[in-house]
Write a protein that holds these residues in place. Structure first.
Motif, mmCIF file in Angstrom:
data_model
loop_
_atom_site.group_PDB
_atom_site.id
_atom_site.type_symbol
_atom_site.label_atom_id
_atom_site.label_comp_id
_atom_site.label_asym_id
_atom_site.label_seq_id
_atom_site.Cartn_x
_atom_site.Cartn_y
_atom_site.Cartn_z
ATOM 1 N N SER A 154 -0.533 -3.016 -5.771
ATOM 2 C CA SER A 154 0.926 -3.205 -5.707
ATOM 3 C C SER A 154 1.678 -1.875 -5.832
ATOM 4 O O SER A 154 2.618 -1.743 -6.621
ATOM 5 C CB SER A 154 1.383 -4.169 -6.803
ATOM 6 O OG SER A 154 0.745 -5.404 -6.675
ATOM 7 N N ILE A 155 1.219 -0.889 -5.053
ATOM 8 C CA ILE A 155 1.883 0.410 -4.992
ATOM 9 C C ILE A 155 2.002 0.804 -3.525
ATOM 10 O O ILE A 155 1.441 0.150 -2.652
ATOM 11 C CB ILE A 155 1.109 1.497 -5.788
ATOM 12 C CG1 ILE A 155 -0.325 1.653 -5.255
ATOM 13 C CG2 ILE A 155 1.108 1.181 -7.280
ATOM 14 C CD1 ILE A 155 -1.122 2.769 -5.919
ATOM 15 N N SER A 156 2.702 1.900 -3.247
ATOM 16 C CA SER A 156 2.870 2.343 -1.862
ATOM 17 C C SER A 156 1.612 3.083 -1.385
ATOM 18 O O SER A 156 0.826 3.579 -2.198
ATOM 19 C CB SER A 156 4.083 3.269 -1.750
ATOM 20 O OG SER A 156 3.825 4.497 -2.412
ATOM 21 N N GLU A 157 1.459 3.168 -0.067
ATOM 22 C CA GLU A 157 0.315 3.899 0.498
ATOM 23 C C GLU A 157 0.370 5.373 0.107
ATOM 24 O O GLU A 157 -0.659 5.985 -0.155
ATOM 25 C CB GLU A 157 0.296 3.764 2.022
ATOM 26 C CG GLU A 157 -0.165 2.416 2.499
ATOM 27 C CD GLU A 157 -0.239 2.347 4.011
ATOM 28 O OE1 GLU A 157 -0.995 3.141 4.614
ATOM 29 O OE2 GLU A 157 0.467 1.494 4.581
ATOM 30 N N GLU A 158 1.566 5.938 0.077
ATOM 31 C CA GLU A 158 1.727 7.344 -0.323
ATOM 32 C C GLU A 158 1.253 7.535 -1.760
ATOM 33 O O GLU A 158 0.580 8.516 -2.078
ATOM 34 C CB GLU A 158 3.190 7.773 -0.178
ATOM 35 C CG GLU A 158 3.448 9.202 -0.578
ATOM 36 C CD GLU A 158 2.700 10.231 0.271
ATOM 37 O OE1 GLU A 158 2.423 11.325 -0.247
ATOM 38 O OE2 GLU A 158 2.383 9.948 1.443
ATOM 39 N N ASN A 159 1.572 6.591 -2.615
ATOM 40 C CA ASN A 159 1.133 6.661 -4.005
ATOM 41 C C ASN A 159 -0.389 6.573 -4.092
ATOM 42 O O ASN A 159 -1.016 7.249 -4.907
ATOM 43 C CB ASN A 159 1.794 5.542 -4.817
ATOM 44 C CG ASN A 159 1.788 5.808 -6.297
ATOM 45 O OD1 ASN A 159 0.946 6.524 -6.808
ATOM 46 N ND2 ASN A 159 2.730 5.208 -6.995
ATOM 47 N N VAL A 160 -0.993 5.752 -3.237
ATOM 48 C CA VAL A 160 -2.460 5.648 -3.198
ATOM 49 C C VAL A 160 -3.050 7.013 -2.854
ATOM 50 O O VAL A 160 -3.970 7.498 -3.521
ATOM 51 C CB VAL A 160 -2.927 4.587 -2.171
ATOM 52 C CG1 VAL A 160 -4.428 4.676 -1.941
ATOM 53 C CG2 VAL A 160 -2.546 3.201 -2.630
ATOM 54 N N ARG A 161 -2.528 7.643 -1.804
ATOM 55 C CA ARG A 161 -3.042 8.955 -1.390
ATOM 56 C C ARG A 161 -2.881 9.999 -2.495
ATOM 57 O O ARG A 161 -3.783 10.802 -2.734
ATOM 58 C CB ARG A 161 -2.356 9.406 -0.095
ATOM 59 C CG ARG A 161 -2.803 8.608 1.124
ATOM 60 C CD ARG A 161 -2.259 9.181 2.423
ATOM 61 N NE ARG A 161 -0.857 8.903 2.624
ATOM 62 C CZ ARG A 161 -0.375 7.771 3.123
ATOM 63 N NH1 ARG A 161 -1.198 6.801 3.473
ATOM 64 N NH2 ARG A 161 0.924 7.604 3.269
ATOM 65 N N LYS A 162 -1.750 9.972 -3.177
ATOM 66 C CA LYS A 162 -1.514 10.933 -4.268
ATOM 67 C C LYS A 162 -2.482 10.688 -5.425
ATOM 68 O O LYS A 162 -3.027 11.631 -5.995
ATOM 69 C CB LYS A 162 -0.078 10.834 -4.767
ATOM 70 C CG LYS A 162 0.917 11.478 -3.825
ATOM 71 C CD LYS A 162 2.323 11.396 -4.363
ATOM 72 C CE LYS A 162 3.309 12.012 -3.389
ATOM 73 N NZ LYS A 162 4.686 11.909 -3.863
ATOM 74 N N ARG A 163 -2.681 9.414 -5.771
ATOM 75 C CA ARG A 163 -3.604 9.100 -6.872
ATOM 76 C C ARG A 163 -5.024 9.546 -6.543
ATOM 77 O O ARG A 163 -5.722 10.075 -7.403
ATOM 78 C CB ARG A 163 -3.589 7.606 -7.172
ATOM 79 C CG ARG A 163 -2.367 7.141 -7.906
ATOM 80 C CD ARG A 163 -2.456 5.687 -8.257
ATOM 81 N NE ARG A 163 -1.229 5.239 -8.907
ATOM 82 C CZ ARG A 163 -1.080 4.048 -9.456
ATOM 83 N NH1 ARG A 163 -2.079 3.185 -9.451
ATOM 84 N NH2 ARG A 163 0.051 3.708 -10.021
ATOM 85 N N ILE A 164 -5.430 9.335 -5.297
ATOM 86 C CA ILE A 164 -6.782 9.739 -4.902
ATOM 87 C C ILE A 164 -6.900 11.257 -4.941
ATOM 88 O O ILE A 164 -7.882 11.792 -5.467
ATOM 89 C CB ILE A 164 -7.145 9.156 -3.517
ATOM 90 C CG1 ILE A 164 -7.334 7.638 -3.637
ATOM 91 C CG2 ILE A 164 -8.399 9.820 -2.957
ATOM 92 C CD1 ILE A 164 -7.494 6.915 -2.312
ATOM 93 N N ALA A 165 -5.907 11.957 -4.419
ATOM 94 C CA ALA A 165 -5.946 13.424 -4.417
ATOM 95 C C ALA A 165 -5.960 13.971 -5.847
ATOM 96 O O ALA A 165 -6.768 14.846 -6.183
ATOM 97 C CB ALA A 165 -4.760 13.983 -3.643
ATOM 98 N N ARG A 166 -5.089 13.447 -6.678
ATOM 99 C CA ARG A 166 -5.038 13.905 -8.068
ATOM 100 C C ARG A 166 -6.309 13.523 -8.818
ATOM 101 O O ARG A 166 -6.808 14.286 -9.649
ATOM 102 C CB ARG A 166 -3.809 13.323 -8.766
ATOM 103 C CG ARG A 166 -2.514 13.923 -8.251
ATOM 104 C CD ARG A 166 -1.305 13.259 -8.854
ATOM 105 N NE ARG A 166 -0.085 13.823 -8.304
ATOM 106 C CZ ARG A 166 1.093 13.237 -8.356
ATOM 107 N NH1 ARG A 166 1.217 12.044 -8.945
ATOM 108 N NH2 ARG A 166 2.149 13.810 -7.827
#
Length: 184
Positions: A154-166
């Motif tokens: 239940s988050i945005s795709e951009e947030n998913v990418r940021k979480r994975i990168a971080r």
């Protein structure tokens, strides 16, 4: 269970859900209760998690496999954490009363990593904050797309990418501290 079955249209999906319910409801309750420390709230978390599972039932192919168990554990963990956060906003609860179950995560959800011989990486992933480890496990262990992960968490795709990168950056630091070279 009849409430859940009423939400499902096809008989194959109903059968699949019944098997999931029978096989994982106690595990889901255990995970939720280990986070929330309240049986009633844990039951609410399990109920909400089952609804999310019904919404994502097409992503589950095999009922009794580590991938499915990891998927279900992550959904119930995220749901329980959301309930905890909502409750924390309403009532002040000391943070040290909540245990996020890193040992259970390492033993259960990361089993597919260990099966391929990367127990050190699994241990390092278990050391990550839950928001990073959930996204990384869904992406690399379970093979979900960013769009699917966004829907599950239940988050945005951009947030998913940021979480994975971080998460990858933190994971590299943890592995470096553990003196593990992933490029060997």
């Amino acid at each position: 269970m009849s409430i859940y079955l009423a939400m499902i249209e096809s008989s194959d999906d109903k059968s699949k859900f019944e098997q999931i319910y029978i096989n994982y409801r106690q595990t889901m309750f255990y995970v939720a209760n280990s986070i929330l420390k309240d049986e009633h709230l844990a039951e609410d978390a399990v109920h909400q998690a089952f609804i999310k599972i019904i919404e994502n039932l097409d992503k589950i192919n095999e009922i009794k496999c580590p991938k499915t168990k990891g998927f279900i554990v992550i959904i119930v963990e995220r749901t329980a954490i959301d309930i905890y956060r909502k409750r924390r906003r309403q009532y002040t609860i000391p943070f040290d009363e909540v245990i996020f179950g890193a040992e259970e995560m390492a033993a259960g959800a990361d089993r597919s990593f260990e099966e391929v011989g990367n127990s050190s990486i699994a241990a390092a992933i278990a050391m990550l904050p839950i928001n990073y480890s959930s996204a990384i496990k869904l992406k690399y262990s379970h093979g979900y797309t960013d769009k699917e992960i966004a829907k599950i968490l239940s988050i945005s795709e951009e947030n998913v990418r940021k979480r994975i990168a971080r998460g990858k950056k933190r994971l590299a630091k943890i592995l470096e501290e553990m003196e593990i070279n992933i490029y060997d």
